[in-house]
Design a protein around this motif. Structure first.
Motif, PDB file in Angstrom:
ATOM      1  N   GLU A 146       0.800  -1.234   0.000  1.00 41.94           N
ATOM      2  CA  GLU A 146       0.000   0.000   0.000  1.00 41.94           C
ATOM      3  C   GLU A 146       0.832   1.282   0.000  1.00 41.94           C
ATOM      4  OE1 GLU A 146      -3.217  -0.272  -0.656  1.00 41.94           O
ATOM      5  OE2 GLU A 146      -2.927  -2.439  -0.575  1.00 41.94           O
ATOM      6  N   GLN A 147       2.144   1.170  -0.112  1.00 42.63           N
ATOM      7  CA  GLN A 147       2.997   2.352  -0.192  1.00 42.63           C
ATOM      8  C   GLN A 147       3.393   2.588  -1.650  1.00 42.63           C
ATOM      9  OE1 GLN A 147       6.310   2.402   2.502  1.00 42.63           O
ATOM     10  NE2 GLN A 147       5.139   1.420   4.128  1.00 42.63           N
ATOM     11  N   PRO A 148       3.250   3.810  -2.137  1.00 39.55           N
ATOM     12  CA  PRO A 148       3.596   4.074  -3.536  1.00 39.55           C
ATOM     13  C   PRO A 148       5.103   3.936  -3.773  1.00 39.55           C
ATOM     14  CG  PRO A 148       3.065   6.115  -2.395  1.00 39.55           C
ATOM     15  CD  PRO A 148       2.784   4.999  -1.437  1.00 39.55           C
ATOM     16  N   LEU A 149       5.425   3.381  -4.916  1.00 42.74           N
ATOM     17  CA  LEU A 149       6.827   3.266  -5.328  1.00 42.74           C
ATOM     18  C   LEU A 149       7.157   4.465  -6.207  1.00 42.74           C
ATOM     19  CD1 LEU A 149       6.973  -0.510  -6.282  1.00 42.74           C
ATOM     20  CD2 LEU A 149       8.265   0.594  -4.468  1.00 42.74           C
ATOM     21  N   ASP A 150       8.126   5.233  -5.802  1.00 42.72           N
ATOM     22  CA  ASP A 150       8.583   6.368  -6.585  1.00 42.72           C
ATOM     23  C   ASP A 150       9.744   5.886  -7.441  1.00 42.72           C
ATOM     24  OD1 ASP A 150       8.905   8.937  -7.556  1.00 42.72           O
ATOM     25  OD2 ASP A 150      10.207   9.534  -5.897  1.00 42.72           O
ATOM     26  N   LEU A 151       9.461   5.673  -8.718  1.00 41.79           N
ATOM     27  CA  LEU A 151      10.452   5.078  -9.616  1.00 41.79           C
ATOM     28  C   LEU A 151      10.769   6.004 -10.778  1.00 41.79           C
ATOM     29  CD1 LEU A 151       8.849   1.521  -9.924  1.00 41.79           C
ATOM     30  CD2 LEU A 151      10.802   2.153  -8.502  1.00 41.79           C
ATOM     31  N   PRO A 152      12.044   6.081 -11.159  1.00 46.60           N
ATOM     32  CA  PRO A 152      12.359   6.776 -12.406  1.00 46.60           C
ATOM     33  C   PRO A 152      11.755   5.990 -13.571  1.00 46.60           C
ATOM     34  CG  PRO A 152      14.314   5.711 -11.531  1.00 46.60           C
ATOM     35  CD  PRO A 152      13.230   5.525 -10.516  1.00 46.60           C
ATOM     36  N   LEU A 153      11.594   6.654 -14.691  1.00 46.56           N
ATOM     37  CA  LEU A 153      10.917   6.056 -15.838  1.00 46.56           C
ATOM     38  C   LEU A 153      11.504   4.703 -16.238  1.00 46.56           C
ATOM     39  CD1 LEU A 153       8.742   6.232 -17.983  1.00 46.56           C
ATOM     40  CD2 LEU A 153      10.342   7.577 -19.384  1.00 46.56           C
ATOM     41  N   SER A 154      12.816   4.579 -16.255  1.00 43.58           N
ATOM     42  CA  SER A 154      13.425   3.316 -16.687  1.00 43.58           C
ATOM     43  C   SER A 154      13.030   2.163 -15.761  1.00 43.58           C
ATOM     44  CB  SER A 154      14.939   3.442 -16.761  1.00 43.58           C
ATOM     45  OG  SER A 154      15.470   3.776 -15.492  1.00 43.58           O
ATOM     46  N   LEU A 155      13.042   2.397 -14.446  1.00 46.75           N
ATOM     47  CA  LEU A 155      12.670   1.334 -13.507  1.00 46.75           C
ATOM     48  C   LEU A 155      11.176   1.068 -13.527  1.00 46.75           C
ATOM     49  CD1 LEU A 155      14.975   2.051 -10.435  1.00 46.75           C
ATOM     50  CD2 LEU A 155      15.400   0.627 -12.463  1.00 46.75           C
ATOM     51  N   PHE A 156      10.389   2.109 -13.754  1.00 49.09           N
ATOM     52  CA  PHE A 156       8.950   1.927 -13.900  1.00 49.09           C
ATOM     53  C   PHE A 156       8.652   1.017 -15.091  1.00 49.09           C
ATOM     54  CE2 PHE A 156       5.056   3.111 -16.095  1.00 49.09           C
ATOM     55  CZ  PHE A 156       4.114   2.855 -15.115  1.00 49.09           C
ATOM     56  N   ARG A 157       9.290   1.298 -16.218  1.00 51.66           N
ATOM     57  CA  ARG A 157       9.074   0.476 -17.421  1.00 51.66           C
ATOM     58  C   ARG A 157       9.483  -0.977 -17.180  1.00 51.66           C
ATOM     59  NH1 ARG A 157      11.647   4.494 -21.977  1.00 51.66           N
ATOM     60  NH2 ARG A 157       9.797   5.785 -22.303  1.00 51.66           N
ATOM     61  N   LEU A 158      10.603  -1.162 -16.491  1.00 50.77           N
ATOM     62  CA  LEU A 158      11.069  -2.514 -16.192  1.00 50.77           C
ATOM     63  C   LEU A 158      10.084  -3.244 -15.294  1.00 50.77           C
ATOM     64  CD1 LEU A 158      13.153  -4.794 -16.199  1.00 50.77           C
ATOM     65  CD2 LEU A 158      14.379  -3.555 -14.384  1.00 50.77           C
ATOM     66  N   LEU A 159       9.646  -2.599 -14.219  1.00 49.36           N
ATOM     67  CA  LEU A 159       8.706  -3.247 -13.309  1.00 49.36           C
ATOM     68  C   LEU A 159       7.374  -3.516 -13.991  1.00 49.36           C
ATOM     69  CD1 LEU A 159       8.080  -4.399 -10.550  1.00 49.36           C
ATOM     70  CD2 LEU A 159       7.490  -2.079  -9.781  1.00 49.36           C
ATOM     71  N   ARG A 160       6.906  -2.587 -14.795  1.00 48.88           N
ATOM     72  CA  ARG A 160       5.644  -2.802 -15.511  1.00 48.88           C
ATOM     73  C   ARG A 160       5.763  -4.008 -16.446  1.00 48.88           C
ATOM     74  NH1 ARG A 160       3.400   1.916 -19.105  1.00 48.88           N
ATOM     75  NH2 ARG A 160       5.252   1.293 -20.237  1.00 48.88           N
ATOM     76  N   HIS A 161       6.882  -4.127 -17.128  1.00 49.04           N
ATOM     77  CA  HIS A 161       7.086  -5.273 -18.023  1.00 49.04           C
ATOM     78  C   HIS A 161       7.068  -6.581 -17.229  1.00 49.04           C
ATOM     79  CE1 HIS A 161       8.523  -7.694 -21.329  1.00 49.04           C
ATOM     80  NE2 HIS A 161       9.496  -8.136 -20.553  1.00 49.04           N
ATOM     81  N   LEU A 162       7.822  -6.636 -16.159  1.00 46.79           N
ATOM     82  CA  LEU A 162       7.855  -7.849 -15.337  1.00 46.79           C
ATOM     83  C   LEU A 162       6.483  -8.155 -14.737  1.00 46.79           C
ATOM     84  CD1 LEU A 162      11.254  -7.267 -13.514  1.00 46.79           C
ATOM     85  CD2 LEU A 162      10.788  -8.961 -15.304  1.00 46.79           C
TER      86      LEU A 162
END
Length: 99
Positions: A19-35
Motif C-alpha cells: 500500500e505504499q507508492p513506489l517512486d520510480l524513475p521512468l526506466s525502472l517503472f518500465r522494467l517493473l511494468r514489463h515484469l
C-alpha cells in the motif's frame, strides 16, 4: 508474498508495495511494468532491455546497465520491504517477478 502486496494502478500509472507508492524513475517503472505484465513467466534479458530503453538490446554494450537496473529496482522494493525478493533471475536468460 501476498498477491496484493504489489499492485499496479493502471489509471494512475503507479505501483504500490504494501500500500505504499513506489517512486520510480521512468526506466525502472518500465522494467517493473514489463515484469508485472509478464508475472509468472521468465522475461528474457532482451525483452527487459527493450522495455526499459525502447530499442534493441546490445548485450556487449548494455549488459552491465541492465544488471544495474535490476539491482536498482530490487533496492527500491527493499526500501519498503527489507525481505523483498520479488525479482528472480535465471542466469544468462532473464528475470521474472515472483509473488
Amino acid at each position: 508474498m501476498q498477491i496484493d502486496a504489489l499492485h499496479y494502478d493502471e489509471a494512475a500509472m503507479k505501483f504500490y508495495l504494501h500500500e505504499q507508492p513506489l517512486d520510480l524513475p521512468l526506466s525502472l517503472f518500465r522494467l517493473l511494468r514489463h515484469l508485472y505484465q509478464q508475472r509468472g513467466q521468465v522475461c528474457t534479458r532482451e525483452a527487459c532491455a527493450q522495455a526499459i530503453w525502447q530499442e534493441d538490446y546490445l548485450p556487449e554494450y548494455e549488459a552491465d546497465n541492465l544488471d544495474k537496473a535490476i539491482f536498482a529496482l530490487r533496492q527500491r522494493l527493499r526500501k519498503i520491504d527489507p525481505n523483498a525478493d520479488y525479482i528472480q533471475s535465471r542466469r544468462g536468460i532473464g528475470f521474472w517477478l515472483e509473488f
